[in-house]
Design a protein around this motif. Structure first.
Motif, PDB file in Angstrom:
ATOM      1  N   ILE A 109       0.834  -1.200   0.000  1.00  0.00           N
ATOM      2  CA  ILE A 109       0.000   0.000   0.000  1.00  0.00           C
ATOM      3  C   ILE A 109       0.867   1.247   0.000  1.00  0.00           C
ATOM      4  O   ILE A 109       0.542   2.239  -0.667  1.00  0.00           O
ATOM      5  CB  ILE A 109      -0.964  -0.028   1.205  1.00  0.00           C
ATOM      6  CG1 ILE A 109      -2.099  -1.008   0.920  1.00  0.00           C
ATOM      7  CG2 ILE A 109      -1.515   1.369   1.520  1.00  0.00           C
ATOM      8  CD1 ILE A 109      -3.065  -1.214   2.069  1.00  0.00           C
ATOM      9  N   THR A 110       1.989   1.210   0.707  1.00  0.00           N
ATOM     10  CA  THR A 110       2.895   2.362   0.725  1.00  0.00           C
ATOM     11  C   THR A 110       3.482   2.614  -0.652  1.00  0.00           C
ATOM     12  O   THR A 110       3.570   3.765  -1.112  1.00  0.00           O
ATOM     13  CB  THR A 110       4.029   2.149   1.748  1.00  0.00           C
ATOM     14  OG1 THR A 110       3.464   1.765   3.005  1.00  0.00           O
ATOM     15  CG2 THR A 110       4.846   3.426   1.934  1.00  0.00           C
ATOM     16  N   GLN A 112       2.108   1.739  -3.531  1.00  0.00           N
ATOM     17  CA  GLN A 112       1.033   2.220  -4.399  1.00  0.00           C
ATOM     18  C   GLN A 112       0.699   3.680  -4.106  1.00  0.00           C
ATOM     19  O   GLN A 112       0.361   4.443  -5.017  1.00  0.00           O
ATOM     20  CB  GLN A 112      -0.203   1.346  -4.215  1.00  0.00           C
ATOM     21  CG  GLN A 112      -0.011  -0.078  -4.736  1.00  0.00           C
ATOM     22  CD  GLN A 112      -1.254  -0.915  -4.554  1.00  0.00           C
ATOM     23  OE1 GLN A 112      -2.301  -0.620  -5.124  1.00  0.00           O
ATOM     24  NE2 GLN A 112      -1.159  -1.963  -3.754  1.00  0.00           N
ATOM     25  N   THR A 113       0.815   4.064  -2.844  1.00  0.00           N
ATOM     26  CA  THR A 113       0.596   5.468  -2.492  1.00  0.00           C
ATOM     27  C   THR A 113       1.642   6.352  -3.153  1.00  0.00           C
ATOM     28  O   THR A 113       1.320   7.404  -3.725  1.00  0.00           O
ATOM     29  CB  THR A 113       0.642   5.652  -0.961  1.00  0.00           C
ATOM     30  OG1 THR A 113      -0.349   4.818  -0.355  1.00  0.00           O
ATOM     31  CG2 THR A 113       0.379   7.101  -0.573  1.00  0.00           C
ATOM     32  N   ALA A 114       2.903   5.929  -3.094  1.00  0.00           N
ATOM     33  CA  ALA A 114       3.980   6.686  -3.745  1.00  0.00           C
ATOM     34  C   ALA A 114       3.745   6.785  -5.246  1.00  0.00           C
ATOM     35  O   ALA A 114       3.884   7.860  -5.845  1.00  0.00           O
ATOM     36  CB  ALA A 114       5.327   6.018  -3.455  1.00  0.00           C
ATOM     37  N   LYS A 115       3.359   5.673  -5.859  1.00  0.00           N
ATOM     38  CA  LYS A 115       3.092   5.663  -7.309  1.00  0.00           C
ATOM     39  C   LYS A 115       1.951   6.613  -7.654  1.00  0.00           C
ATOM     40  O   LYS A 115       2.042   7.406  -8.600  1.00  0.00           O
ATOM     41  CB  LYS A 115       2.752   4.248  -7.765  1.00  0.00           C
ATOM     42  CG  LYS A 115       2.410   4.128  -9.247  1.00  0.00           C
ATOM     43  CD  LYS A 115       1.783   2.785  -9.562  1.00  0.00           C
ATOM     44  CE  LYS A 115       0.391   2.695  -8.966  1.00  0.00           C
ATOM     45  NZ  LYS A 115      -0.305   1.432  -9.317  1.00  0.00           N
ATOM     46  N   ASN A 116       0.855   6.520  -6.896  1.00  0.00           N
ATOM     47  CA  ASN A 116      -0.312   7.351  -7.192  1.00  0.00           C
ATOM     48  C   ASN A 116      -0.029   8.842  -7.033  1.00  0.00           C
ATOM     49  O   ASN A 116      -0.548   9.665  -7.794  1.00  0.00           O
ATOM     50  CB  ASN A 116      -1.480   6.961  -6.283  1.00  0.00           C
ATOM     51  CG  ASN A 116      -2.081   5.622  -6.640  1.00  0.00           C
ATOM     52  OD1 ASN A 116      -1.893   5.112  -7.735  1.00  0.00           O
ATOM     53  ND2 ASN A 116      -2.798   5.023  -5.700  1.00  0.00           N
ATOM     54  N   GLY A 129      11.958   0.893  -9.348  1.00  0.00           N
ATOM     55  CA  GLY A 129      13.057   1.275  -8.468  1.00  0.00           C
ATOM     56  C   GLY A 129      12.813   2.605  -7.777  1.00  0.00           C
ATOM     57  O   GLY A 129      13.061   2.758  -6.575  1.00  0.00           O
ATOM     58  N   ILE A 130      12.311   3.583  -8.537  1.00  0.00           N
ATOM     59  CA  ILE A 130      11.989   4.887  -7.952  1.00  0.00           C
ATOM     60  C   ILE A 130      10.868   4.737  -6.927  1.00  0.00           C
ATOM     61  O   ILE A 130      10.896   5.329  -5.846  1.00  0.00           O
ATOM     62  CB  ILE A 130      11.584   5.885  -9.054  1.00  0.00           C
ATOM     63  CG1 ILE A 130      12.756   6.125  -9.999  1.00  0.00           C
ATOM     64  CG2 ILE A 130      11.129   7.210  -8.436  1.00  0.00           C
ATOM     65  CD1 ILE A 130      12.395   6.948 -11.230  1.00  0.00           C
ATOM     66  N   GLU A 131       9.881   3.931  -7.265  1.00  0.00           N
ATOM     67  CA  GLU A 131       8.735   3.690  -6.384  1.00  0.00           C
ATOM     68  C   GLU A 131       9.195   3.104  -5.046  1.00  0.00           C
ATOM     69  O   GLU A 131       8.707   3.511  -3.980  1.00  0.00           O
ATOM     70  CB  GLU A 131       7.776   2.735  -7.083  1.00  0.00           C
ATOM     71  CG  GLU A 131       6.515   2.401  -6.327  1.00  0.00           C
ATOM     72  CD  GLU A 131       5.665   1.412  -7.106  1.00  0.00           C
ATOM     73  OE1 GLU A 131       5.254   0.391  -6.510  1.00  0.00           O
ATOM     74  OE2 GLU A 131       5.416   1.643  -8.306  1.00  0.00           O
ATOM     75  N   MET A 134      10.868   5.840  -2.944  1.00  0.00           N
ATOM     76  CA  MET A 134       9.872   6.767  -2.403  1.00  0.00           C
ATOM     77  C   MET A 134       9.070   6.123  -1.280  1.00  0.00           C
ATOM     78  O   MET A 134       8.755   6.770  -0.269  1.00  0.00           O
ATOM     79  CB  MET A 134       8.930   7.225  -3.521  1.00  0.00           C
ATOM     80  CG  MET A 134       9.577   8.170  -4.522  1.00  0.00           C
ATOM     81  SD  MET A 134       8.416   8.666  -5.822  1.00  0.00           S
ATOM     82  CE  MET A 134       9.317  10.038  -6.555  1.00  0.00           C
ATOM     83  N   ALA A 135       8.738   4.834  -1.448  1.00  0.00           N
ATOM     84  CA  ALA A 135       7.968   4.138  -0.413  1.00  0.00           C
ATOM     85  C   ALA A 135       8.751   4.046   0.887  1.00  0.00           C
ATOM     86  O   ALA A 135       8.178   4.190   1.977  1.00  0.00           O
ATOM     87  CB  ALA A 135       7.587   2.742  -0.908  1.00  0.00           C
TER      88      ALA A 135
END
Length: 229
Positions: A109-110, A112-116, A129-131, A134-135
């Motif tokens: 979920i963390t 996916q939050t970063a991606k969104n 990798g960036i995701e 950020m997570a």
């Protein structure tokens, strides 16, 4: 030769400055979204295109606990105990990734939050990798309660439908605080493909998945020690 080295140095410096600027923007948004209501990149994209969207931001306390538990049970059952990344699942998926990146997610979920909030749609090893990076940052600076609250308020639940409150109103004509176990599970089954999966008109497969989530959500509620009771 000297001219090529000079050109390469200028290019490297430019890339470094752009990278630093992006890191600073990310840090500023992380700080801003800790206190302000965030929007996703998809929501921003619709605004730029002149399209409208539905989203009503609600606090975690105003979302039915069974809805929170259903999404966690479906998307990230280790949410309370990971650092933002499920390393075992990620390693399993990445080891089978092709040239275009992993074929399935293993996203917490963390992540996916970063991606969104910060990244673009699609799959690639670079974006993954960036995701992950950020997570890990979000996992350090935001509480678990804030992460899941933000996720539930920016997740896509249909064309132009963002957040659990708008989804509850669209599909069940009620508030997110009023969702029952079945409705919550059906919403959770829609998350992997919100454009094709309709919680109000579920496919037979969605019904089967929802029944499994209902069974798991009751146990998940008891394990959410990272969230306020």
């Amino acid at each position: 030769m000297a001219r090529r080295r000079f050109s390469f140095a200028i290019l490297a410096r430019g890339v470094g400055l752009v990278g630093l600027a992006l890191v600073l923007v990310f840090a500023a948004l992380v700080a801003l979204y800790a206190v302000a209501r965030p929007i996703s990149t998809l929501m921003l994209g619709r605004t730029i295109e002149g399209k409208s969207y539905e989203r009503v931001y609600v606090r975690l306390a105003d979302i039915a606990p069974v809805a929170v538990a259903s999404v966690i049970a479906s998307e990230d059952d280790g949410f309370c105990h990971n650092d933002g990344v499920d390393w075992d699942a990620l390693h399993e998926v990445m080891s089978g990734a092709g040239r275009n990146g992993p074929r399935r997610g293993a996203s917490t979920i963390t992540m996916q939050t970063a991606k969104n909030l910060f990244l673009w749609p699609g799959r690639s090893a670079i974006r993954k990798g960036i995701e992950i990076g950020m997570a890990l940052v979000l996992g350090k600076v935001w509480s678990k309660a804030h992460i899941v609250e933000v996720y539930l308020n920016v997740a896509e639940w249909g064309d132009g439908v963002y957040g659990v409150e708008a989804a509850a109103e669209r599909y069940f004509h009620k508030r997110a605080s009023q969702l029952d176990a079945r409705e919550s599970a059906l919403l959770a089954t829609s998350l992997p493909n919100p454009i094709k999966r309709n919680a109000a008109h579920p496919s037979p497969m969605q019904r089967i998945l929802a029944a499994r989530i209902v069974a798991r959500a009751s146990d998940t509620i008891e394990q959410l020690d990272c969230l306020p009771q």
